[in-house]
Write an enzyme that holds these catalytic residues in place. Structure first.
Site, PDB file in Angstrom:
ATOM      1  N   TYR A 268      24.145  52.910  25.490  1.00 29.77           N
ATOM      2  CA  TYR A 268      24.166  51.691  24.674  1.00 29.77           C
ATOM      3  C   TYR A 268      22.870  51.551  23.878  1.00 29.77           C
ATOM      4  CZ  TYR A 268      24.208  46.624  23.740  1.00 29.77           C
ATOM      5  OH  TYR A 268      24.156  45.390  23.147  1.00 29.77           O
TER       6      TYR A 268
ATOM      7  N   ALA B  71      31.383  45.501  16.230  1.00 33.72           N
ATOM      8  CA  ALA B  71      32.030  46.279  17.290  1.00 33.72           C
ATOM      9  C   ALA B  71      31.002  46.769  18.297  1.00 33.72           C
ATOM     10  CB  ALA B  71      32.777  47.470  16.685  1.00 33.72           C
ATOM     11  N   GLY B  72      31.372  46.768  19.549  1.00 32.72           N
ATOM     12  CA  GLY B  72      30.425  47.216  20.567  1.00 32.72           C
ATOM     13  C   GLY B  72      31.118  47.657  21.840  1.00 32.72           C
ATOM     14  N   ILE B  73      30.404  48.447  22.611  1.00 30.22           N
ATOM     15  CA  ILE B  73      30.873  48.889  23.916  1.00 30.22           C
ATOM     16  C   ILE B  73      29.653  48.953  24.835  1.00 30.22           C
ATOM     17  CG2 ILE B  73      30.682  51.310  23.179  1.00 30.22           C
ATOM     18  CD1 ILE B  73      32.959  51.964  25.108  1.00 30.22           C
TER      19      ILE B  73
ATOM     20  N   PRO C 212      20.348  40.559  18.723  1.00 31.01           N
ATOM     21  CA  PRO C 212      20.528  39.562  19.786  1.00 31.01           C
ATOM     22  C   PRO C 212      20.045  40.080  21.130  1.00 31.01           C
ATOM     23  CG  PRO C 212      22.615  40.638  19.291  1.00 31.01           C
ATOM     24  CD  PRO C 212      21.565  41.297  18.433  1.00 31.01           C
ATOM     25  N   GLY C 213      19.743  39.138  22.005  1.00 28.42           N
ATOM     26  CA  GLY C 213      19.610  39.480  23.412  1.00 28.42           C
ATOM     27  C   GLY C 213      20.989  39.373  24.035  1.00 28.42           C
TER      28      GLY C 213
END
Length: 295
Positions: free
Chosen positions: A122, A58-60, A152-153
């Site tokens: 972030y 999950a990310g924002i 990751p990039g």
């Protein structure tokens, strides 16, 4: 098996998996709600079986200068990308420890290793997630359970549409969207997913995606002062906040920022990102907070 907070997103995921020749079991869950997530994991283990592998993805992404960010921006990032992996890990760890087997993966970011300008909430949350996963791995040594820190990039997933933009939103979109789309800067999501799965299943301590991320980590470790100076220069080149109240413009999603920019040139160079969004999400729209588990 997949978890996400939106049944609509899960339906898209099931349909996409069917188009690839696979079936997928899904459950609605929000990684920011610890109690509800733990309840869903108990339901999964009752109805499907023990969770042997759990990966937090999950990310924002919130893009803009620090002066345009509010406390709410930080709280949201920390809830999803720091408390999220903590909540998921706590929900599955007891069973994994008892069975003396299990794999946990946490997708972090190069932004957690090198805090980049205009992505401060972030980067703050991702740095915390790296610290958590690295420490969890050490704590689990000898238990039969492993924790893999995935770094990751930028990856071509269509994140420019799901991202949120503050400050001068159109100009922020103008630099971020190409960075998340151009092949020389961002990584193919399919190749990244394969490396992530391989690394987590093998129980590796860390998986770094993309040569640029590897170079950035090495340079940042060897020459932190120089790296900081370079990032400071980059920050000065990025868009300045609007005059007056830097928070007055609010926050818009990438689709809105793209319309505000109205640049055919940016649309052309971000076409790879939009194709990736269509391929992996069915359509270009914000993704829900999610995690994947493998019972």
């Amino acid at each position: 098996m997949g978890l996400a907070r939106s049944e609509e997103s899960l339906g898209d995921a099931r349909e996409l998996m069917r188009s690839w020749g696979w079936s997928m079991t899904t459950y609605v869950a929000d990684v920011t709600d610890a109690d509800a997530l733990a309840g869903v994991i108990r339901q999964v283990e009752t109805e499907v079986g023990p969770v042997d592998v759990a990966v937090h993805v999950a990310g924002i992404i919130q893009v803009g200068p620090a002066v345009s960010m509010t406390r709410d921006h930080y709280e949201r990032c920390l809830d999803v990308m720091l408390w999220g992996p903590i909540n998921l890990s706590l929900a599955v760890l007891d069973g994994m420890r008892k069975r003396r087997r299990g794999r946990i993966g946490v997708v972090t970011s190069i932004g957690g290793k090198l805090s980049v300008p205009h992505l401060l909430p972030y980067s703050t949350a991702k740095a915390g997630a790296i610290g958590f996963c690295d420490g969890l791995r050490a704590d689990l040594a000898g238990s039969g359970v492993t924790a893999t820190t995935i770094v990751p990039g930028l990856m071509r997933t269509g994140s420019q549409g799901a991202a949120q933009f503050t400050g001068d939103q159109a100009k922020e979109y103008a630099w971020f969207a190409p960075s998340a789309s151009l092949p020389l800067v961002s990584s193919d999501a399919s190749a990244a997913a394969a490396r992530i799965a391989e690394g987590v299943l093998a129980g590796r301590g860390m998986v770094v995606i993309s040569p640029l991320a590897q170079v950035g980590m090495r340079v940042g470790g060897v020459a932190p002062a120089m790296t900081g100076a370079i990032l400071g220069l980059v920050g000065r080149l990025l868009p300045a906040p609007p005059s007056g109240d830097p928070q007055a413009s609010g926050t818009v999603d990438g689709h809105t920022a793209r319309r505000m920019l109205n640049s055919p040139w940016v649309d052309r160079i971000t076409s790879a990102g939009r194709r990736a969004s269509t391929r992996f999400n069915g359509q270009e729209r914000p993704a829900a907070s999610s995690a994947t588990t493998h019972p």
